[in-house]
Design an enzyme around this catalytic site. Sequence first.
Site: not given
Ligand code: NPG
Length: 369
Positions: A164, A264
């Site tokens: 991130k 997603k």
């Molecule tokens: O492995 O589930 C996982 C997390 C992956 O980074 C991840 N998700 O921005 O994609 C994203 C982020 C996220 C997580 C976004 C939680 C929103 C809620």
Amino acid sequence: MRRLRLPLVTPFRSAAGTEHDRDVLLVRLLADDTVGWGECVAPSAPHYTSEYVDGASEVIRRFLVPCLGSVRRAAAPVAGDVTADGVAAALAPVRGHRMAKAALETAVLDAELRLAGHSLASHLGAVRDRVPAGVALGIAPTLHDLVEDVARCLDQGYGRVKLKIEPGWDIDPVRAVRERFGDRVALQVDGNGAYALADAQHLARLDPFELVMIEQPLVDDDLQGHAALATRLRTPICLDESITSARAAATAIALGACTVVNVKAGRVGGYLEARRVHDVCAAAGVPVWCGGMLETGVGRAGNLALAAMANFTLVGDLSASARYYHRDLTAPFVLDGGFIAVPAGPGLGVEPRREVLDELTTAVQTVRV
Ligand code: NPG
């Protein structure tokens, strides 16, 4: 509708906020004797997109479930008299709220497939029975913490790491990971829309690190900005938040806003639309990968089925359950030589554990169609 609070193993920080616990909304559909489950991936606050879990819960109860009555009247009876194929059209009078819609459609699909004895993977047209595991690392307190976390992930068998990033935490963490691990790690970054086109020169400093991609550097509705940025970066641009449907994917690709797409199911309204996103991208020669939203085993099972489709050629955010949860709602997904098995049982192929559900549930609401 069941709300549960699952403590995360470690808080997850991104440019879209910090999650300490996962406030999960599960939909359990009871159609005659058949049960179907769906997990709503909306986070606790509207920082990733506009959706958030309290809003999703409200919209399901107040607006979406009443819409399902129209499928009930119109559709051919398969599971009870509601079929997943008709759900999106029945819910179309409600604008947006795709994560809420996805949870409901998934519950119908799970029930329907359980009744038919088919797995979600086979229904979607999966071509593999296991998928490579990838991990997403939140913004860490220090570079040292980050590098240690990457080392642990590589030891555990993850071959691809996503970092991130946000302004102030971008070039240095990427450099630190590359300096320590070289090209042993497939590395990519995710900006969650935290940058502006004016940052193009700064982001071009990532180019020498040979990243697999930079994900969603600009805000979700700035397709033109992404297309302009693409001409100034060597690193491929992937879109996440911008891709709300198969049509949005086709538009983004046509505009040159991305050459990779994160799929997603929750963000696009369900697994059936996610399959259409996959198909649109495949037809355009654009590779896709499966994103994650810190799902419990229920959502993770569906994501594994999705990621088993042919054009999911890039490694997704699909980690072992233990990365996020000490105790998952289902039997945990584990790494096996860097891979996770795709569930083969009917429907999602997982069963939430009654004793865990009971222990972690904070509220239950029953709504009738
Ligand atoms: O492995 O589930 C996982 C997390 C992956 O980074 C991840 N998700 O921005 O994609 C994203 C982020 C996220 C997580 C976004 C939680 C929103 C809620």
